[in-house]
Design an enzyme around this catalytic site. Structure first.
Site, mmCIF file in Angstrom:
data_model
loop_
_atom_site.group_PDB
_atom_site.id
_atom_site.type_symbol
_atom_site.label_atom_id
_atom_site.label_comp_id
_atom_site.label_asym_id
_atom_site.label_seq_id
_atom_site.Cartn_x
_atom_site.Cartn_y
_atom_site.Cartn_z
ATOM 1 N N GLY A 33 32.660 15.075 82.480
ATOM 2 C CA GLY A 33 32.934 15.936 83.629
ATOM 3 C C GLY A 33 33.680 17.184 83.194
ATOM 4 O O GLY A 33 33.090 18.140 82.681
ATOM 5 N N GLY A 34 35.003 17.156 83.371
ATOM 6 C CA GLY A 34 35.849 18.333 83.132
ATOM 7 C C GLY A 34 35.547 19.084 81.842
ATOM 8 O O GLY A 34 35.363 20.308 81.867
ATOM 9 N N GLU B 114 31.701 4.018 84.384
ATOM 10 C CA GLU B 114 32.738 5.023 84.653
ATOM 11 C C GLU B 114 33.873 4.379 85.450
ATOM 12 O O GLU B 114 33.833 4.366 86.697
ATOM 13 C CB GLU B 114 32.152 6.173 85.480
ATOM 14 N N HIS C 168 27.753 8.100 91.727
ATOM 15 C CA HIS C 168 29.020 8.552 91.116
ATOM 16 C C HIS C 168 30.159 8.162 92.052
ATOM 17 O O HIS C 168 29.995 8.153 93.280
ATOM 18 C CB HIS C 168 28.977 10.069 90.915
ATOM 19 N N ASN D 156 28.413 16.623 83.836
ATOM 20 C CA ASN D 156 28.477 16.651 85.296
ATOM 21 C C ASN D 156 29.411 17.785 85.699
ATOM 22 O O ASN D 156 30.625 17.667 85.561
ATOM 23 C CB ASN D 156 28.996 15.291 85.798
ATOM 24 N N LYS E 145 29.978 18.809 88.666
ATOM 25 C CA LYS E 145 30.529 18.589 90.014
ATOM 26 C C LYS E 145 30.414 19.897 90.809
ATOM 27 O O LYS E 145 29.499 20.682 90.545
ATOM 28 C CB LYS E 145 31.956 18.066 89.924
ATOM 29 N N SER F 51 37.228 10.898 81.288
ATOM 30 C CA SER F 51 38.200 11.574 80.417
ATOM 31 C C SER F 51 37.787 11.616 78.948
ATOM 32 O O SER F 51 38.626 11.469 78.053
ATOM 33 C CB SER F 51 39.594 10.954 80.576
ATOM 34 N N GLY G 111 38.658 12.025 85.347
ATOM 35 C CA GLY G 111 39.483 13.207 85.638
ATOM 36 C C GLY G 111 40.977 12.982 85.523
ATOM 37 O O GLY G 111 41.767 13.784 86.011
HETATM 38 P P1 PGA Z 1 35.736 13.470 83.516
HETATM 39 O O1 PGA Z 1 34.615 13.125 84.608
HETATM 40 O O2 PGA Z 1 35.065 13.612 82.185
HETATM 41 O O3 PGA Z 1 36.336 14.772 84.006
HETATM 42 O O4 PGA Z 1 36.715 12.348 83.528
HETATM 43 C C1 PGA Z 1 33.607 12.214 84.348
HETATM 44 C C2 PGA Z 1 32.705 12.082 85.536
HETATM 45 O O5 PGA Z 1 33.156 12.211 86.677
HETATM 46 O O6 PGA Z 1 31.498 11.845 85.409
#
Ligand code: PGA
Length: 249
Positions: free
Chosen positions: A232-233, A165, A93, A8, A10, A211, A171
């Site tokens: 995500g990140g 999630e 999300h 993702n 974002k 994360s 994040g």
């Molecule tokens: P993250 O994000 O891996 O940065 O924690 C996950 C997500 O929002 O789907």
């Protein structure tokens, strides 16, 4: 079964960065260990799709309108996404639930519209830190799932993936433990069992997000009842994401 690993992006990545990313990803993703879905922002979808047409990577969108077409300024329809070769869409999300005030009722409508138009839905559920601290995690997941999946036909669940999630893990660098993830997967499958069937509860894909990094991905993605991850990140780093999708067992 191969793991399903979803990126993702974002609201990140300019077209030039997307170009570099997808050229590299398409040339190095093997598709042997895992299925990979990458969700760039809407405007970067055509470029991403063009650069990955010959690769097994699939393209997803981060959102979709609940409406089919018409006077909905700023929205993007499921049919348009489909026409651009999008196969998956993230729905519900926590960014959308919290920052854009999306309700479970709206999420349910989006899922139905997306399914009707042949998209696979990655439906995100998860509790806040306050819910967790007051031991409401499973009640929250149950309520979200029951409302989000209400009225779906059992065969439609074949095109639904549930992403657990926890909001406090997204994040933040604080991933859920393997035990947390296994318990959540059990509850998700129980709700599917109660509302659909034993087969649906066994077959539905459940993935974890929050994360995930290069150190923790292996135990989290191999937790009992978990079929993959939503990243995500870390997914913005093409080398790190390639490493995960090409090496996960
Ligand atoms: P993250 O994000 O891996 O940065 O924690 C996950 C997500 O929002 O789907």
């Amino acid at each position: 079964m191969k793991k399903l690993i979803v990126a993702n992006f974002k609201m990140n990545e300019q077209p030039g960065e997307v170009k570099q990313y997808f050229i590299k990803f398409a040339s190095q993703f093997t598709g042997v260990r895992a299925d990979a879905v990458i969700c760039p922002t809407f405007v970067n979808i055509p470029l991403a799709r063009f650069l990955t047409e010959a690769s097994p990577v699939k393209i997803g969108a981060q959102n979709v309108s609940e409406e089919e077409q018409g006077p909905y300024t700023g929205e993007v329809s499921a049919q348009m996404l489909k026409a651009y070769g999008v196969e998956y869409v993230l729905i519900g999300h926590s960014d959308r639930r919290i920052k854009f005030k999306e309700s479970d009722r709206l999420i349910n409508k989006k899922i139905k519209t997306a399914l009707k138009n042949g998209l696979k839905c990655i439906v995100c559920v998860g509790e806040s830190l306050a819910d967790r601290n007051t031991e409401r995690t499973y009640d929250v997941i149950r309520k979200q799932l029951e409302e989000d999946l209400r009225g779906l036909y059992e065969n439609e669940l074949e095109s639904v993936i549930i992403a657990y999630e926890p909001i406090w893990a997204i994040g933040t660098g604080n991933n859920a433990s393997v035990k947390d993830v296994e318990n959540a997967a059990r509850v998700i499958r129980k709700v599917v069992l109660e509302n659909f069937s034993e087969k649906a509860s066994r077959d539905i894909q459940v993935i974890y997000g929050g994360s995930i990094n290069e150190k923790n991905y292996s135990p989290l993605l191999n937790a009992t009842g978990i079929d993959g991850g939503l990243i995500g990140g870390l997914s913005l780093n093409v080398n790190a994401f390639l490493n995960i999708v090409n090496s996960v067992k």
